[in-house]
Scaffold this motif. Structure first.
Motif, PDB file in Angstrom:
ATOM      1  N   ALA A 507       0.723  -1.229   0.041  1.00 16.96           N
ATOM      2  CA  ALA A 507      -0.054  -0.011  -0.110  1.00 16.96           C
ATOM      3  C   ALA A 507       0.829   1.336   0.116  1.00 16.96           C
ATOM      4  O   ALA A 507       0.330   2.262  -0.125  1.00 16.96           O
ATOM      5  CB  ALA A 507      -1.060   0.078   1.130  1.00 16.96           C
ATOM      6  N   VAL A 508       2.108   1.078   0.428  1.00 16.65           N
ATOM      7  CA  VAL A 508       2.769   2.227   0.318  1.00 16.65           C
ATOM      8  C   VAL A 508       3.958   2.355  -0.860  1.00 16.65           C
ATOM      9  O   VAL A 508       4.184   3.115  -1.397  1.00 16.65           O
ATOM     10  CB  VAL A 508       3.862   2.219   1.540  1.00 16.65           C
ATOM     11  N   SER A 509       4.171   0.912  -1.460  1.00 18.31           N
ATOM     12  CA  SER A 509       5.130   0.929  -2.549  1.00 18.31           C
ATOM     13  C   SER A 509       4.722   1.212  -3.954  1.00 18.31           C
ATOM     14  O   SER A 509       5.143   1.428  -4.924  1.00 18.31           O
ATOM     15  CB  SER A 509       6.143  -0.423  -2.257  1.00 18.31           C
ATOM     16  N   LEU A 510       3.405   0.702  -4.213  1.00 22.56           N
ATOM     17  CA  LEU A 510       2.811   0.766  -5.565  1.00 22.56           C
ATOM     18  C   LEU A 510       2.595   2.069  -6.163  1.00 22.56           C
ATOM     19  O   LEU A 510       2.674   3.095  -5.213  1.00 22.56           O
ATOM     20  CB  LEU A 510       1.475   0.182  -5.563  1.00 22.56           C
ATOM     21  N   PRO A 511       2.752   2.196  -7.394  1.00 23.91           N
ATOM     22  CA  PRO A 511       2.616   3.609  -7.870  1.00 23.91           C
ATOM     23  C   PRO A 511       1.339   4.307  -7.464  1.00 23.91           C
ATOM     24  O   PRO A 511       1.453   5.517  -7.461  1.00 23.91           O
ATOM     25  CB  PRO A 511       2.614   3.140  -9.443  1.00 23.91           C
ATOM     26  N   TYR A 512       0.302   3.672  -7.435  1.00 25.69           N
ATOM     27  CA  TYR A 512      -1.044   4.109  -6.939  1.00 25.69           C
ATOM     28  C   TYR A 512      -1.378   3.438  -5.676  1.00 25.69           C
ATOM     29  O   TYR A 512      -1.343   2.516  -5.207  1.00 25.69           O
ATOM     30  CB  TYR A 512      -2.184   4.053  -7.995  1.00 25.69           C
ATOM     31  N   SER A 513      -1.325   4.560  -4.501  1.00 21.74           N
ATOM     32  CA  SER A 513      -1.984   4.175  -3.162  1.00 21.74           C
ATOM     33  C   SER A 513      -3.048   4.928  -2.739  1.00 21.74           C
ATOM     34  O   SER A 513      -3.225   6.079  -2.950  1.00 21.74           O
ATOM     35  CB  SER A 513      -0.510   4.490  -2.349  1.00 21.74           C
ATOM     36  N   PRO A 514      -3.959   4.344  -1.967  1.00 16.98           N
ATOM     37  CA  PRO A 514      -4.957   4.823  -1.220  1.00 16.98           C
ATOM     38  C   PRO A 514      -4.704   5.530   0.029  1.00 16.98           C
ATOM     39  O   PRO A 514      -5.601   6.416   0.483  1.00 16.98           O
ATOM     40  CB  PRO A 514      -6.041   3.842  -1.061  1.00 16.98           C
ATOM     41  N   LEU A 515      -3.469   5.420   0.399  1.00 19.89           N
ATOM     42  CA  LEU A 515      -2.991   6.111   1.524  1.00 19.89           C
ATOM     43  C   LEU A 515      -2.435   7.533   1.267  1.00 19.89           C
ATOM     44  O   LEU A 515      -1.825   7.965   0.317  1.00 19.89           O
ATOM     45  CB  LEU A 515      -1.880   5.040   2.508  1.00 19.89           C
ATOM     46  N   GLU A 516      -2.810   8.441   2.433  1.00 20.19           N
ATOM     47  CA  GLU A 516      -2.112   9.883   2.282  1.00 20.19           C
ATOM     48  C   GLU A 516      -0.653   9.622   2.784  1.00 20.19           C
ATOM     49  O   GLU A 516      -0.358   8.347   3.333  1.00 20.19           O
ATOM     50  CB  GLU A 516      -2.940  10.675   3.317  1.00 20.19           C
ATOM     51  N   LYS A 517       0.190  10.685   2.461  1.00 19.36           N
ATOM     52  CA  LYS A 517       1.288  10.648   3.006  1.00 19.36           C
ATOM     53  C   LYS A 517       1.746  10.270   4.340  1.00 19.36           C
ATOM     54  O   LYS A 517       2.591   9.622   4.749  1.00 19.36           O
ATOM     55  CB  LYS A 517       2.114  11.914   2.698  1.00 19.36           C
ATOM     56  N   ARG A 518       0.840  11.002   5.318  1.00 15.87           N
ATOM     57  CA  ARG A 518       0.899  10.632   6.759  1.00 15.87           C
ATOM     58  C   ARG A 518       0.671   9.138   6.905  1.00 15.87           C
ATOM     59  O   ARG A 518       1.530   8.662   7.741  1.00 15.87           O
ATOM     60  CB  ARG A 518       0.173  11.449   7.457  1.00 15.87           C
ATOM     61  N   GLN A 519      -0.274   8.756   6.460  1.00 16.88           N
ATOM     62  CA  GLN A 519      -0.457   7.296   6.595  1.00 16.88           C
ATOM     63  C   GLN A 519       0.607   6.284   5.913  1.00 16.88           C
ATOM     64  O   GLN A 519       0.968   5.306   6.975  1.00 16.88           O
ATOM     65  CB  GLN A 519      -1.830   6.825   5.929  1.00 16.88           C
ATOM     66  N   LYS A 520       1.125   6.693   4.833  1.00 16.06           N
ATOM     67  CA  LYS A 520       2.313   5.772   4.430  1.00 16.06           C
ATOM     68  C   LYS A 520       3.464   5.937   5.311  1.00 16.06           C
ATOM     69  O   LYS A 520       3.957   4.761   5.660  1.00 16.06           O
ATOM     70  CB  LYS A 520       2.675   6.389   3.088  1.00 16.06           C
ATOM     71  N   LYS A 521       3.677   6.937   5.961  1.00 15.74           N
ATOM     72  CA  LYS A 521       4.725   7.172   6.886  1.00 15.74           C
ATOM     73  C   LYS A 521       4.624   6.335   8.110  1.00 15.74           C
ATOM     74  O   LYS A 521       5.554   5.626   8.505  1.00 15.74           O
ATOM     75  CB  LYS A 521       5.187   8.484   7.297  1.00 15.74           C
ATOM     76  N   SER A 522       3.361   6.309   8.717  1.00 16.41           N
ATOM     77  CA  SER A 522       2.916   5.513   9.805  1.00 16.41           C
ATOM     78  C   SER A 522       3.107   4.009   9.574  1.00 16.41           C
ATOM     79  O   SER A 522       3.692   3.195  10.379  1.00 16.41           O
ATOM     80  CB  SER A 522       1.702   6.063  10.539  1.00 16.41           C
ATOM     81  N   VAL A 523       2.748   3.567   8.296  1.00 15.47           N
ATOM     82  CA  VAL A 523       2.761   2.097   7.980  1.00 15.47           C
ATOM     83  C   VAL A 523       4.323   1.842   7.718  1.00 15.47           C
ATOM     84  O   VAL A 523       4.683   0.719   8.278  1.00 15.47           O
ATOM     85  CB  VAL A 523       2.208   1.704   6.680  1.00 15.47           C
ATOM     86  N   LEU A 524       5.222   2.592   7.154  1.00 15.39           N
ATOM     87  CA  LEU A 524       6.607   2.473   7.081  1.00 15.39           C
ATOM     88  C   LEU A 524       7.183   2.165   8.290  1.00 15.39           C
ATOM     89  O   LEU A 524       8.144   1.657   8.607  1.00 15.39           O
ATOM     90  CB  LEU A 524       7.168   3.483   6.419  1.00 15.39           C
ATOM     91  N   ASP A 525       6.776   2.922   9.400  1.00 17.58           N
ATOM     92  CA  ASP A 525       7.284   3.237  10.682  1.00 17.58           C
ATOM     93  C   ASP A 525       7.315   1.809  11.385  1.00 17.58           C
ATOM     94  O   ASP A 525       8.201   1.397  12.081  1.00 17.58           O
ATOM     95  CB  ASP A 525       6.835   4.170  11.579  1.00 17.58           C
ATOM     96  N   PHE A 526       6.037   1.106  11.280  1.00 17.43           N
ATOM     97  CA  PHE A 526       5.885  -0.108  11.939  1.00 17.43           C
ATOM     98  C   PHE A 526       6.655  -1.349  11.038  1.00 17.43           C
ATOM     99  O   PHE A 526       7.230  -2.116  11.869  1.00 17.43           O
ATOM    100  CB  PHE A 526       4.069  -0.468  11.735  1.00 17.43           C
ATOM    101  N   VAL A 527       6.566  -1.055   9.801  1.00 20.59           N
ATOM    102  CA  VAL A 527       7.384  -1.990   9.079  1.00 20.59           C
ATOM    103  C   VAL A 527       8.927  -2.196   9.422  1.00 20.59           C
ATOM    104  O   VAL A 527       9.814  -3.000   9.688  1.00 20.59           O
ATOM    105  CB  VAL A 527       7.219  -2.248   7.573  1.00 20.59           C
ATOM    106  N   THR A 528       9.597  -0.782   9.521  1.00 29.87           N
ATOM    107  CA  THR A 528      10.719  -0.685   9.576  1.00 29.87           C
ATOM    108  C   THR A 528      11.209  -1.116  11.108  1.00 29.87           C
ATOM    109  O   THR A 528      12.284  -1.687  11.398  1.00 29.87           O
ATOM    110  CB  THR A 528      11.311   0.939   9.688  1.00 29.87           C
ATOM    111  N   LYS A 529      10.445  -0.712  12.063  1.00 24.91           N
ATOM    112  CA  LYS A 529      10.685  -1.175  13.619  1.00 24.91           C
ATOM    113  C   LYS A 529      10.526  -2.590  13.941  1.00 24.91           C
ATOM    114  O   LYS A 529      11.256  -3.153  14.621  1.00 24.91           O
ATOM    115  CB  LYS A 529       9.771  -0.172  14.521  1.00 24.91           C
ATOM    116  N   GLU A 530       9.673  -3.181  13.351  1.00 26.91           N
ATOM    117  CA  GLU A 530       9.366  -4.432  13.651  1.00 26.91           C
ATOM    118  C   GLU A 530       9.634  -5.381  12.669  1.00 26.91           C
ATOM    119  O   GLU A 530       9.507  -6.777  12.979  1.00 26.91           O
ATOM    120  CB  GLU A 530       7.617  -4.678  14.029  1.00 26.91           C
ATOM    121  N   LEU A 531       9.690  -5.275  11.475  1.00 22.93           N
ATOM    122  CA  LEU A 531      10.023  -6.383  10.401  1.00 22.93           C
ATOM    123  C   LEU A 531      11.468  -6.390   9.811  1.00 22.93           C
ATOM    124  O   LEU A 531      11.751  -7.372   9.098  1.00 22.93           O
ATOM    125  CB  LEU A 531       8.785  -6.260   9.267  1.00 22.93           C
TER     126      LEU A 531
END
Length: 646
Positions: A507-531
Motif C-alpha cells: 500500500a506504500v510501494s505501489l505507484p498508486y496508493s489509497p493512503l495519504e503521505k502521513r498514513q504511508k509514513k506510519s505504515v513504514l514506521d511499523f514495518v521498519t521497527k518490527e519487520l
C-alpha cells in the motif's frame, strides 16, 4: 581483485566450504551445482542435472560427480571428496585446494607437491552439457590424471540403491564412451579433447551421504554407480577438456567452444553483476517459441505468481526488454485461456491463484514505465480484458464487491496468497476475506487502467474506472487502517487480523496508493521497527506469540515458521520503493545500507546469488531455494530505483 574468491584456509574448513555451493545453468532447465569443496551435500546437487521429457516433468541427476586422481611416480593423489556413513569423508581431496574463485566460471586450483592443477567448470548455454577444463600449471616429472565418473540416472528428488536393473553396457565413441543406466533416459556421452584409455571396472560406491539433507530430516543416503575410469598423461601447460552431456560432440572443437563460452560470461565482479548473472539463470526456453522464468533452484519449476513478480527485475532492470516481451507474450495466451475457461496446457503452474492477475497488471505497469508507446500498442487491450474479467466476477476465487469496490477471496481451507504454507492439508496461515495486498494491488490496477483508458481515448471507460477506484480507495482505508497507525493483514467478516505483517508494504510501494503521505509514513514506521532485517522483511512481528525466528524443528514446525517469522529478501524491493516514495532523496541513505547488508549474503549459501528466505534473527541462516528468482528480481529492481534517484 577477485570478488568471489576463497583461500586455502576457508576451503579446507569443511564447516565453511560444505555450506557454500556454486550453481551454473542453461536455458533449458538443466544445471550443475555442488559445494565449493566439490562434495555434494544434497540429493539435488550434481555435475549434470537435466529434464528428461520422455519420463516426466521433473529434473533428473545424470552425472553426480567426477573424481580426479593425479598420478606421479606411481603415487596416487585423489582430488575427490564424498561423505560416507559414520561422518567419514573419503577421499579428502579438499586438502589439496589452494584457492577457489567464481568470478567468471568456477575455478579450483589444486597443489599436490610440485604439481599445480587448475580445474574450470563450464555449463553449456545451449545444450544439456557440462565441460571441465584441466590445465597443468606446473609439474616437475611425468604426470597422469585418472577420471572416475559417479553416475546416478535418477530423479533429483529421489535417491537410488545398488540394483540389478542397471544396464552396465557402454560403447566407445570419439575420445570417450557413452552409457545409459536405465531405459527411458538419454545416453550420457563422456568425451575428452584427446584420446583417453578407458578401463571398464563397474562397481557401486555404497552409503554416500548428503549432509544438508541429513540435517534437514530428509532422506540422505544412496549408492552411486561407477562404470570404470579414464586415464591419460598430461604435460606442463597442457589443457584437457572433459565433456559430459546427452549429445555426441566433435571433440576437436571443445577447446574453441570452451573459450567462446568464457568470452560470453559477465564477470561476477560486483554485487550488481552477481545479481544480473543470477537473473539470467532463471530463463527457461524449452523450445524456440516459449519463454519462461523458473521460480528458483534447485527444485522449483515455473510458478505463475513467482514469474510475474520476478519478471520486471529479471528483464527490465538489466536492460533486456525483449526478454520481458518474449516471456509475457508466451504467458498471455495461457492467461486468456484461463480467463475464458478453456483448457490449457502450459509449463506455467498455478494460474488460478486469485492474486495472479493482479501481479500480471503490476508487471505490465512496470513495462509501461519503460516503453509507453510499445505498451499501448501491444498490451493495453489485454489489460482491459483482465480488469473486465475481475469486475464481472468470473474468477473462481476472487470476488469483486460493488458495495465497496474491493476484492475478497476464500482462504480458510486453501492457501490463496504468496503466504502459501500448508500443514496437514490446511493453510498454516488461513488468510481469507479482504486481504491487504490483494486490495493494494487492486486499487493500483484500477488507477493504472484508468490512466491507460484516458491515453487510448476511451474516456467512458476511464470515468467508470475512476468511480470504482475512488470508492475502492475510501473503502480500503475504512477496512484496513486501524487506530494504531498500521494496516490489518486481512479482514474476514467481523474478524480484523491485527498481526503486523509485511503485506501492508504494498500500500506504500505501489505507484498508486489509497493512503495519504502521513498514513504511508506510519505504515513504514511499523514495518521498519518490527519487520526490517538485513536479509529481508520478517513475515511476522517479534511481538507476536506466534513469532518463530528460526527455521528449525519438525517438518510441521518449519512450515509454521515459514510465514511466521522468516525474512524474505524479495520484500526489500517494495520496502525500498515505498521508503523512497515517501522520503525521496532522504530515503537513499537507508536504501543503500539495506543493499550493503544483503550484499553480505552473496558469499553464503549459493555464492553469487540470494536464497529464498532467511532466519530473521542472527545469524540469519539461509533456507529454501538457494537461488530464488523473486529475491534476485526485486533486488535488481530496487537497485534500479536507487540509481534512478541518484
Amino acid at each position: 581483485m577477485s570478488y568471489l574468491k576463497f583461500n586455502k584456509d576457508l576451503m579446507i574448513n569443511l564447516e565453511y566450504s560444505l555450506y557454500r555451493n556454486v550453481l551454473r545453468t542453461n536455458r533449458r532447465g538443466a544445471y550443475q551445482n555442488t559445494s565449493i569443496s566439490g562434495c555434494n551435500t544434497t540429493k539435488y546437487q550434481g555435475l549434470l542435472v537435466m529434464p528428461v521429457p520422455f519420463l516426466d516433468n521433473e529434473n533428473h541427476l545424470i552425472l553426480s560427480s567426477v573424481d580426479e586422481t593425479v598420478i606421479q611416480h606411481g603415487a596416487e593423489f585423489n582430488l575427490g571428496i564424498h561423505r560416507y556413513a559414520g561422518d567419514n569423508y573419503n577421499p579428502k581431496g579438499h586438502k589439496y585446494i589452494r584457492e577457489f574463485n567464481c568470478d567468471s566460471v568456477p575455478k579450483t586450483i589444486y597443489r599436490i607437491g610440485g604439481v599445480i592443477l587448475s580445474k574450470e567448470i563450464m555449463f553449456s548455454s545451449k545444450e544439456n552439457r557440462l565441460m571441465i577444463r584441466y590445465t597443468l600449471l606446473d609439474a616437475h616429472s611425468p604426470t597422469k590424471i585418472r577420471f572416475k565418473p559417479f553416475l546416478a540416472f535418477r530423479k533429483a528428488s529421489q535417491l537410488t540403491r545398488e540394483n540389478d536393473q542397471v544396464d552396465k553396457s557402454y560403447r566407445m565413441v570419439e575420445n570417450g564412451i557413452s552409457t545409459c543406466m536405465y531405459f527411458g533416459y538419454p545416453e550420457l556421452f563422456m568425451q575428452f579433447n584427446k584420446e583417453p584409455e578407458f578401463v571398464y571396472h563397474p562397481d557401486w560406491y555404497r552409503d554416500i551421504e548428503y549432509l544438508q539433507d541429513l540435517q534437514n530430516g530428509d532422506t540422505y543416503q544412496e549408492d552411486l554407480y561407477v562404470p570404470g575410469y579414464f586415464e591419460m598423461s598430461i604435460k606442463k601447460g597442457e589443457e584437457i577438456i572433459f565433456s559430459a552431456g546427452d549429445i555426441l560432440v566433435d571433440t576437436t572443437t571443445l577447446s574453441n567452444e570452451f573459450n567462446f563460452e568464457m568470452q560470453k560470461r559477465t564477470p561476477r565482479s560486483s554485487f550488481y553483476n552477481c545479481l544480473k548473472n543470477s537473473s539470467h539463470q532463471f530463463y527457461y526456453i524449452p523450445n524456440k517459441d516459449e519463454y519462461y522464468l523458473l521460480a528458483g533452484y534447485p527444485w522449483f519449476k515455473v510458478r505463475a505468481r513467482d514469474q510475474f513478480i520476478s519478471l520486471p527485475g529479471c528483464t527490465l532492470s538489466v536492460g533486456r526488454p525483449n526478454d520481458y516481451e518474449n516471456i509475457m507474450d508466451t504467458a498471455i495466451p495461457h492467461l486468456r485461456d484461463f480467463m475464458n475457461d478453456k483448457p490449457y496446457k502450459s509449463y506455467i503452474k498455478q494460474l488460478d491463484d486469485p492474486d495472479l492477475l493482479l501481479w500480471v497488471v503490476w508487471a505490465l505497469q512496470q513495462f509501461y514505465f519503460e516503453n509507453k508507446n510499445q505498451f499501448i500498442k501491444k498490451y493495453s487491450e489485454f489489460l482491459f480484458e483482465i480488469i473486465e474479467y475481475i469486475l464481472s466476477n468470473r474468477h473462481p476465487n476472487l470476488v469483486f464487491h460493488e458495495s465497496d469496490s474491493l476484492l475478497t477471496t476464500y482462504g480458510r481451507e486453501v492457501a490463496v496468497s504468496w503466504m502459501n504454507a500448508m500443514i496437514d492439508g490446511r493453510p498454516a496461515i488461513p488468510r481469507s476475506g479482504y486481504l491487504v495486498e490483494f486490495n493494494s494491488l487492486w486499487y493500483n490496477a484500477l488507477k493504472f487502467t484508468e490512466e491507460i483508458a484516458n491515453e487510448t481515448g476511451n474516456h467512458e471507460k476511464a470515468a467508470l474506472l475512476a468511480e470504482k477506484s475512488s470508492l475502492a480507495g475510501k473503502s480500503f482505508i475504512k477496512t484496513f487502517m486501524n487506530d494504531a497507525g498500521y494496516l490489518y493483514d486481512y479482514v474476514d467478516g467481523y474478524y480484523k487480523d491485527p498481526n503486523v505483517r509485511p503485506n501492508m508494504i504494498f500500500a506504500v510501494s505501489l505507484p498508486y496508493s489509497p493512503l495519504e503521505k502521513r498514513q504511508k509514513k506510519s505504515v513504514l514506521d511499523f514495518v521498519t521497527k518490527e519487520l526490517l532485517t538485513s536479509c529481508g522483511l520478517r513475515t511476522l512481528t517479534p511481538k507476536s506469540d506466534k513469532f518463530r525466528p528460526h527455521y528449525s524443528g519438525s517438518e510441521n514446525e518449519k512450515k509454521f515458521a515459514y510465514f511466521n517469522g522468516m525474512a524474505f529478501p524479495w520484500l526489500l524491493g517494495h520496502y525500498i520503493e515505498g521508503y523512497i516514495n515517501v522520503f525521496q532523496m532522504g530515503g537513499l541513505s537507508l536504501a543503500d545500507r539495506i543493499m550493503v547488508g544483503i550484499e553480505n549474503e552473496i558469499q553464503n549459501d549459493c555464492i553469487g546469488s540470494i536464497s529464498e528466505f532467511y532466519d530473521s534473527n542472527p545469524p540469519f541462516i539461509a533456507h529454501g531455494g538457494y537461488s530464488f528468482a523473486m529475491s534476485i528480481g526485486e533486488l535488481l529492481r530496487a537497485q534500479k530505483i536507487i540509481n534512478s534517484y541518484k
